[in-house]
Design an enzyme around this catalytic site. Structure first.
Site, PDB file in Angstrom:
ATOM      1  N   CYS A 116       0.810  -1.234   0.000  1.00 52.61           N
ATOM      2  CA  CYS A 116       0.000   0.000   0.000  1.00 52.61           C
ATOM      3  C   CYS A 116       0.839   1.277   0.000  1.00 52.61           C
ATOM      4  CB  CYS A 116      -0.948   0.007   1.187  1.00 52.61           C
ATOM      5  SG  CYS A 116      -2.191  -1.268   1.069  1.00 52.61           S
ATOM      6  N   HIS A 256      -3.176   7.406   2.566  1.00 48.51           N
ATOM      7  CA  HIS A 256      -3.619   6.114   2.027  1.00 48.51           C
ATOM      8  C   HIS A 256      -4.955   5.779   2.682  1.00 48.51           C
ATOM      9  CE1 HIS A 256      -3.867   2.018   0.845  1.00 48.51           C
ATOM     10  NE2 HIS A 256      -3.630   1.546   2.066  1.00 48.51           N
ATOM     11  N   ASN A 286     -10.203   0.410   0.006  1.00 44.19           N
ATOM     12  CA  ASN A 286      -8.737   0.423  -0.077  1.00 44.19           C
ATOM     13  C   ASN A 286      -8.329  -0.154  -1.439  1.00 44.19           C
ATOM     14  OD1 ASN A 286      -6.009   0.009   0.151  1.00 44.19           O
ATOM     15  ND2 ASN A 286      -6.098  -1.131   2.081  1.00 44.19           N
TER      16      ASN A 286
HETATM   17  O1  UT7 Z   1      -3.827  -1.078   3.580  1.00 45.96           O
HETATM   18  C1  UT7 Z   1      -2.833  -1.871   4.079  1.00 45.96           C
HETATM   19  C2  UT7 Z   1      -2.890  -2.166   5.483  1.00 45.96           C
HETATM   20  N1  UT7 Z   1      -4.148  -2.658   5.961  1.00 45.96           N
HETATM   21  C3  UT7 Z   1      -4.785  -1.998   6.920  1.00 45.96           C
HETATM   22  O2  UT7 Z   1      -4.395  -0.925   7.286  1.00 45.96           O
HETATM   23  C4  UT7 Z   1      -5.958  -2.687   7.579  1.00 45.96           C
HETATM   24  C5  UT7 Z   1      -5.871  -2.529   9.072  1.00 45.96           C
HETATM   25  N2  UT7 Z   1      -6.899  -3.267   9.796  1.00 45.96           N
HETATM   26  C6  UT7 Z   1      -8.183  -2.866   9.808  1.00 45.96           C
HETATM   27  O3  UT7 Z   1      -8.563  -1.906   9.162  1.00 45.96           O
HETATM   28  C7  UT7 Z   1      -9.127  -3.615  10.701  1.00 45.96           C
HETATM   29  O4  UT7 Z   1      -8.396  -4.489  11.516  1.00 45.96           O
HETATM   30  C8  UT7 Z   1     -10.214  -4.437   9.922  1.00 45.96           C
HETATM   31  C9  UT7 Z   1     -11.202  -3.497   9.278  1.00 45.96           C
HETATM   32  C10 UT7 Z   1      -9.565  -5.311   8.863  1.00 45.96           C
HETATM   33  C11 UT7 Z   1     -10.983  -5.323  10.903  1.00 45.96           C
HETATM   34  O5  UT7 Z   1     -11.546  -4.492  11.926  1.00 45.96           O
HETATM   35  P1  UT7 Z   1     -11.309  -4.819  13.465  1.00 45.96           P
HETATM   36  O6  UT7 Z   1     -12.016  -3.779  14.203  1.00 45.96           O
HETATM   37  O7  UT7 Z   1      -9.842  -4.946  13.698  1.00 45.96           O
HETATM   38  O8  UT7 Z   1     -12.037  -6.210  13.607  1.00 45.96           O
HETATM   39  P2  UT7 Z   1     -11.504  -7.580  14.259  1.00 45.96           P
HETATM   40  O9  UT7 Z   1     -10.777  -8.361  13.235  1.00 45.96           O
HETATM   41  O10 UT7 Z   1     -10.839  -7.299  15.559  1.00 45.96           O
HETATM   42  O11 UT7 Z   1     -12.874  -8.285  14.581  1.00 45.96           O
HETATM   43  C12 UT7 Z   1     -13.762  -7.796  15.611  1.00 45.96           C
HETATM   44  C13 UT7 Z   1     -15.025  -8.622  15.593  1.00 45.96           C
HETATM   45  C14 UT7 Z   1     -14.775 -10.127  15.595  1.00 45.96           C
HETATM   46  O12 UT7 Z   1     -15.839 -10.731  16.304  1.00 45.96           O
HETATM   47  P3  UT7 Z   1     -15.625 -11.244  17.823  1.00 45.96           P
HETATM   48  O13 UT7 Z   1     -14.499 -12.207  17.766  1.00 45.96           O
HETATM   49  O14 UT7 Z   1     -15.306 -10.001  18.591  1.00 45.96           O
HETATM   50  O15 UT7 Z   1     -16.961 -11.836  18.150  1.00 45.96           O
HETATM   51  C15 UT7 Z   1     -14.890 -10.492  14.145  1.00 45.96           C
HETATM   52  O16 UT7 Z   1     -15.257 -11.834  13.951  1.00 45.96           O
HETATM   53  O17 UT7 Z   1     -15.756  -8.341  14.409  1.00 45.96           O
HETATM   54  C16 UT7 Z   1     -15.986  -9.547  13.687  1.00 45.96           C
HETATM   55  N3  UT7 Z   1     -15.928  -9.264  12.254  1.00 45.96           N
HETATM   56  C17 UT7 Z   1     -16.994  -8.883  11.545  1.00 45.96           C
HETATM   57  N4  UT7 Z   1     -18.283  -8.706  11.874  1.00 45.96           N
HETATM   58  C18 UT7 Z   1     -19.112  -8.303  10.902  1.00 45.96           C
HETATM   59  C19 UT7 Z   1     -14.830  -9.280  11.458  1.00 45.96           C
HETATM   60  N5  UT7 Z   1     -15.186  -8.939  10.211  1.00 45.96           N
HETATM   61  C20 UT7 Z   1     -16.512  -8.683  10.238  1.00 45.96           C
HETATM   62  C21 UT7 Z   1     -17.436  -8.268   9.257  1.00 45.96           C
HETATM   63  N6  UT7 Z   1     -18.725  -8.092   9.638  1.00 45.96           N
HETATM   64  N7  UT7 Z   1     -17.082  -8.035   7.979  1.00 45.96           N
END
Ligand code: UT7
Length: 333
Positions: A116, A256, A286
């Protein structure tokens, strides 16, 4: 003698027509529009549909638009650098495919992969060719067909990515405008959190790698988020300090677009109000190497000669960095 700098003298971008909304994603995976919007700021993303289309086709649209608006013949271009993680093929470089499709006869070209952060890495690399005095017209492309490597059964990852490409023209200037400074960084140990497991020399494609879905983006969202928030904000603050820039001196932050919360944290750290931050993540998600040129293109008519602009990125690798530019032309002319 006046210092030779590399100035952006034009920008164009392209996003494919098809729009994948959060609503449609709700029918594909276990998610909600509300979750995606609050966690990422994304409402929709563009997807390149259709047989035989690849990253180069979006890049060609961006480059042809750029050549037209800057009144430049393809034969005048001396170098093309394409930043991408989704090249049409492993080799040759997508930059070579673009220069052929556009009809450039006098350019050499290559791809650059810094995930990225690729567009800012490529921009800084290209600027050195201009500053050397040897090159006068260089095109830098940032583009990705992320839909070709996104696993649409992985709900944490698939919701953030989209497809797009953008391109800028770089030319020498001696009026003080152009690229002023840059800070580029890497921490290769971060690769464990964000990578594509198979398809390289470590794990060439086999039936097993395909069955295990190893040809898709593997991302551990939370650690990547933590590194991104800290590093993109830190490097943006660092470039301000290094160049004695106060928040009031900066006209625009061009971040970004990976997650609205990362963008907000960077803007806060720089002391910038939201009006000075280019944000279009809600429309495109993204697009990896496409995000920064897409923003510059969308905001072009608001940019003024002499505006202080900071570009900032963070991505797989880990790679990150920032670039300080004095904008070289009035965008509304
Ligand atoms: O561009 C290059 C670099 N990339 C980035 O900068 C991405 C950086 N990371 C992020 O933007 C975030 O980590 C994400 C958007 C990818 C994910 O968001 P998060 O707030 O970190 O979610 P998480 O993975 O910690 O998941 C939290 C909860 C989980 O449920 P439990 O275990 O708390 O019950 C996931 O299973 O949200 C759940 N979850 C979802 N729920 C509904 C994960 N994805 C989804 C979804 N819809 N699409």
């Amino acid at each position: 003698m006046k210092k030779l700098r590399a100035s952006i003298t034009g920008v164009h971008a392209f996003a494919p027509e098809y729009i994948l909304t959060n609503k449609e994603l709700e029918t594909m995976i276990d998610t909600t529009d509300e979750w995606i919007t609050t966690r990422t700021g994304i409402k929709e993303r563009h997807i390149q549909k259709g047989e035989g289309l690849a990253t180069s086709d979006m890049a060609v649209e961006a480059v042809n638009g750029l050549l037209k608006k800057t009144n430049t013949s393809p034969d005048d271009i001396e170098l093309v650098i394409c930043a991408t993680v989704t090249p049409d093929m492993v080799y040759p470089a997508t930059a070579n495919i673009v220069s052929d499709k556009v009809g450039m006869k006098n350019a050499f070209s290559f791809d650059l992969n810094a995930a990225c952060s690729g567009f800012i890495y490529a921009l800084v690399t290209a600027s050195k060719y201009i500053e050397s005095g040897s090159y006068k017209k260089v095109i830098v492309i940032g583009g990705d067909k992320m839909s070709s490597i996104v696993d649409y059964t992985d709900r944490t990852t698939c919701i953030i990515f989209g497809d797009a490409a953008g391109a800028v023209m770089l030319e020498p200037s001696e009026d003080g405008n152009g690229i002023q400074d840059s800070i580029l960084k890497v921490d290769g140990s971060g690769r464990v959190h964000l990578h594509q497991k198979a398809g390289g020399s470590l794990r060439p494609a086999t039936q097993e790698t395909v069955a295990n879905r190893e040809h898709y983006v593997y991302q551990e969202g939370q650690p990547v988020f933590k590194f991104a928030v800290t590093n993109m904000a830190d490097v943006s603050a660092e470039i301000m300090e290094k160049n004695k820039l106060k928040a009031g001196d900066i006209s625009w932050l061009v971040p970004h677009q990976a997650n609205l919360r990362i963008i907000d944290a960077t803007a806060r750290r720089m002391g910038l109000e939201k009006e000075k931050v280019m944000i279009n993540i809600q429309k495109y998600g993204n697009t990896t190497n496409g995000t920064i040129p897409m923003c510059l293109y969308e905001w072009e008519d608001k940019l003024k000669k002499g505006d202080n602009i900071v570009l900032a990125a963070f991505g797989g690798g880990f790679t990150w960095g920032s670039v300080y530019i004095k904008w070289a032309y009035d965008g509304d002319k």
